[in-house]
Design a protein around this motif. Structure first.
Motif, PDB file in Angstrom:
ATOM      1  N   MET A   1     -12.981 -20.875  91.848  1.00 27.52           N
ATOM      2  CA  MET A   1     -11.498 -20.856  92.021  1.00 27.52           C
ATOM      3  C   MET A   1     -11.189 -19.286  91.434  1.00 27.52           C
TER       4      MET A   1
ATOM      5  N   SER B   1      -8.229 -21.337  98.477  1.00 28.89           N
ATOM      6  CA  SER B   1      -8.724 -22.745  97.993  1.00 28.89           C
ATOM      7  C   SER B   1      -8.866 -23.656  99.314  1.00 28.89           C
TER       8      SER B   1
ATOM      9  N   VAL C   1      -8.712 -29.711  91.678  1.00 29.95           N
ATOM     10  CA  VAL C   1      -8.430 -28.267  91.728  1.00 29.95           C
ATOM     11  C   VAL C   1      -7.170 -27.798  90.594  1.00 29.95           C
TER      12      VAL C   1
END
Length: 207
Positions: free
Chosen positions: A23, A29, A202
């Protein structure tokens, strides 16, 4: 396919280390998500092909009793049913892990994973042991149209194989329909649970 998916259970979804590493890179993403999904699809196709490529050709060549021009169709039908059954086993386990990830906390998921993996190994070993008996009773159960015939997924994909070849047997067509419905259902659950779990992890990693 089921056995190797159980062994790769921890690699089906990105873990916290993967998120923490990826990330921070200048990669969207969505690109990471699509890459992971693509890797899973490649894993399914590569493993299925490497294990079944020879039998996809040789089994129809030995068992097919129709005209020679229909042999290629029988080979294609066998390949489709093998790929569909492998995809069902793979997507079922992906869906199972995805549901657990979304229902349980990270701590409880880690605790439950070992038990779920152990249970899946036990089920697969049991299926391997009863497979000869299952194969020997297909004709008898089909004559009686027994409910047992519809309760065992490998028989669904036997029906799919025969339906793809062109059978008109009502029982085999019903089994093929069940295979199609089951494959569509696990694909939908796997896709939804994977997407939701990915977004949740995430967000947690960024936090």
């Amino acid at each position: 396919m089921g056995a190797v998916t159980v062994l790769e259970w921890d690699a089906l979804f990105p873990d916290r280390r993967d998120y923490a590493t990826l990330m921070v890179l200048p990669i969207h993403s969505r690109t990471i998500f699509l890459a992971k999904v693509g890797a899973l699809a490649l894993f399914l196709l590569a493993f299925t092909a490497s294990v079944n490529l020879v039998s996809v050709v040789t089994f129809p060549a030995v068992s097919y009793r129709g005209p020679v021009q229909g042999l290629l169709g029988a080979i294609a039908a066998h390949g489709i049913s093998i790929l569909a059954s492998s995809a069902f086993a793979f997507l079922f386990l992906v869906a199972l892990e995805g549901v657990l990830l979304n229902v349980l906390s990270v701590r409880w998921f880690r605790k439950m994973s070992a038990y779920v993996q152990g249970a899946m190994v036990f089920v697969l070993l049991w299926l391997f042991c009863v497979l000869p008996h299952i194969a020997a009773t297909v004709a008898e159960l089909k004559e009686r149209n027994s409910w047992v015939l519809y309760a065992f997924p490998p028989r669904w994909f036997l029906g799919l194989n025969e339906a793809t070849i062109g059978t008109r047997d009502a029982v085999l067509l019903a089994l093929a329909h069940r295979a199609e419905m089951a494959l569509g259902l696990v694909a939908m659950v796997a896709g939804l649970s994977y997407t939701i779990a990915y977004r949740r992890h995430v967000r947690r990693t960024l936090e």
